[in-house]
Scaffold this motif. Structure first.
Motif, short mmCIF file in Angstrom:
data_model
loop_
_atom_site.label_atom_id
_atom_site.label_comp_id
_atom_site.label_asym_id
_atom_site.label_seq_id
_atom_site.Cartn_x
_atom_site.Cartn_y
_atom_site.Cartn_z
N UNK A 75 0.85 -1.19 0.00
CA UNK A 75 0.00 0.00 0.00
C UNK A 75 0.88 1.24 0.00
N UNK A 76 0.46 2.24 -0.71
CA UNK A 76 1.22 3.48 -0.83
C UNK A 76 1.68 3.63 -2.27
N UNK A 77 1.56 4.83 -2.80
CA UNK A 77 1.87 5.07 -4.21
C UNK A 77 3.29 4.63 -4.56
N UNK A 78 4.26 5.04 -3.77
CA UNK A 78 5.65 4.70 -4.06
C UNK A 78 5.89 3.19 -3.95
N UNK A 79 5.35 2.57 -2.92
CA UNK A 79 5.55 1.14 -2.71
C UNK A 79 4.91 0.31 -3.82
N UNK A 80 3.69 0.72 -4.23
CA UNK A 80 2.99 0.01 -5.31
C UNK A 80 3.78 0.13 -6.60
N UNK A 81 4.25 1.34 -6.90
CA UNK A 81 5.05 1.54 -8.13
C UNK A 81 6.33 0.70 -8.10
N UNK A 82 7.00 0.66 -6.96
CA UNK A 82 8.24 -0.12 -6.86
C UNK A 82 7.97 -1.62 -7.03
N UNK A 83 6.90 -2.10 -6.43
CA UNK A 83 6.58 -3.53 -6.55
C UNK A 83 6.31 -3.90 -8.01
N UNK A 84 5.51 -3.10 -8.69
CA UNK A 84 5.19 -3.39 -10.08
C UNK A 84 6.42 -3.23 -10.98
N UNK A 85 7.25 -2.22 -10.71
CA UNK A 85 8.47 -2.01 -11.49
C UNK A 85 9.45 -3.18 -11.32
N UNK A 86 9.41 -3.82 -10.16
CA UNK A 86 10.28 -4.97 -9.89
C UNK A 86 9.76 -6.25 -10.53
N UNK A 87 8.60 -6.15 -11.19
CA UNK A 87 8.05 -7.32 -11.87
C UNK A 87 7.16 -8.19 -11.00
N UNK A 88 6.81 -7.71 -9.83
CA UNK A 88 5.93 -8.47 -8.95
C UNK A 88 4.50 -8.38 -9.50
N UNK A 89 3.89 -9.53 -9.69
CA UNK A 89 2.53 -9.58 -10.19
C UNK A 89 1.60 -9.84 -9.01
N UNK A 90 0.72 -8.90 -8.71
CA UNK A 90 -0.17 -9.11 -7.57
C UNK A 90 -1.20 -10.20 -7.86
N UNK A 91 -1.61 -10.88 -6.80
CA UNK A 91 -2.68 -11.86 -6.89
C UNK A 91 -4.00 -11.11 -7.07
N UNK A 92 -4.14 -10.04 -6.29
CA UNK A 92 -5.33 -9.18 -6.35
C UNK A 92 -4.90 -7.73 -6.23
N UNK A 93 -5.71 -6.85 -6.79
CA UNK A 93 -5.48 -5.42 -6.64
C UNK A 93 -6.83 -4.75 -6.40
N UNK A 94 -6.85 -3.85 -5.44
CA UNK A 94 -8.05 -3.09 -5.11
C UNK A 94 -7.77 -1.62 -5.45
N UNK A 95 -8.60 -1.05 -6.30
CA UNK A 95 -8.38 0.32 -6.77
C UNK A 95 -9.64 1.14 -6.53
N UNK A 96 -9.46 2.30 -5.91
CA UNK A 96 -10.53 3.29 -5.83
C UNK A 96 -10.24 4.29 -6.94
N UNK A 97 -10.99 4.24 -8.05
CA UNK A 97 -10.67 5.09 -9.20
C UNK A 97 -10.59 6.59 -8.88
N UNK A 98 -11.46 7.08 -8.02
CA UNK A 98 -11.46 8.50 -7.69
C UNK A 98 -10.17 8.90 -6.98
N UNK A 99 -9.76 8.12 -5.99
CA UNK A 99 -8.53 8.44 -5.25
C UNK A 99 -7.31 8.24 -6.13
#
Length: 191
Positions: A75-99
């Motif tokens: 959780x957290x913009x920077x942490x999420x970006x780093x995880x995805x940039x490292x090639x980690x594929x989440x099992x699930x992702x929860x997104x609030x489009x407005x936020x």
């Protein structure tokens, strides 16, 4: 709908063969076999904090549940970006489009949509009320990932002549782990 779930169709590229186009015209919401393009992809929109998917994600706040399921939250913009940039594929992702839109996370949401369309992750959009329940941090960026534990062996880590490693034994809270990793990164730890 029961459990706070609604499905919203999202247009995707058209099917290649005329047979698949005819099938899609007849049943546009039916998923096509893996590897084929689909006409409609159903994004699951969760509106209730009592939804089973939300409840399962909330259970990961407990260490015993994370260890049992071998899953953890990011959780957290920077942490999420780093995880995805490292090639980690989440099992699930929860997104609030407005936020997510307010926090400039459009590129992250697009990546998660691609992973969902490829059936590599399960993407859920949630209301701001549901996201408030899911989020631990104040500034989460509108995205929470559920990722698998990463099994890294010491032999696989890059080693220099005098390696510098951090060993973390039974951290109690995910936030503590994040602080430790940021400090280790600043100190130049190899792994």
């Amino acid at each position: 709908m029961d459990g706070g779930v609604t499905l919203k169709p999202v247009r995707r590229r058209s099917l290649n063969s005329s047979l698949n186009r005819r099938a899609a015209a007849c049943c546009p919401a039916v998923f096509t076999p893996a590897g084929l393009h689909q006409t409609n992809h159903m994004t699951t929109h969760l509106t209730s904090p009592h939804n089973p998917h939300v409840k399962d994600a909330l259970k990961l706040e407990k260490r015993s549940e994370r260890v049992r399921r071998r899953l953890t939250r990011v959780e957290g913009a920077q942490e999420v970006r780093r995880a995805l940039a490292a090639g980690i594929v989440p099992v699930e992702a929860f997104v609030c489009p407005e936020i997510a839109a307010e926090e400039g996370m459009g590129d992250v949401v697009e990546m998660l949509e691609r992973l969902d369309a490829q059936r590599r992750t399960r993407l859920y959009t949630v209301t701001s009320a549901v996201f408030a329940r899911l989020a631990i941090r104040e500034e989460s960026g509108g995205v929470v990932l559920i990722i698998p534990f990463l099994d890294t062996r010491l032999a696989r880590l890059p080693q220099r002549a005098c390696p510098f490693f951090t060993v973390i034994d039974r951290p109690e809270k995910p936030g503590n782990l994040g602080a430790i990793l940021r400090t280790a990164d600043a100190a130049g730890v190899d792994g």
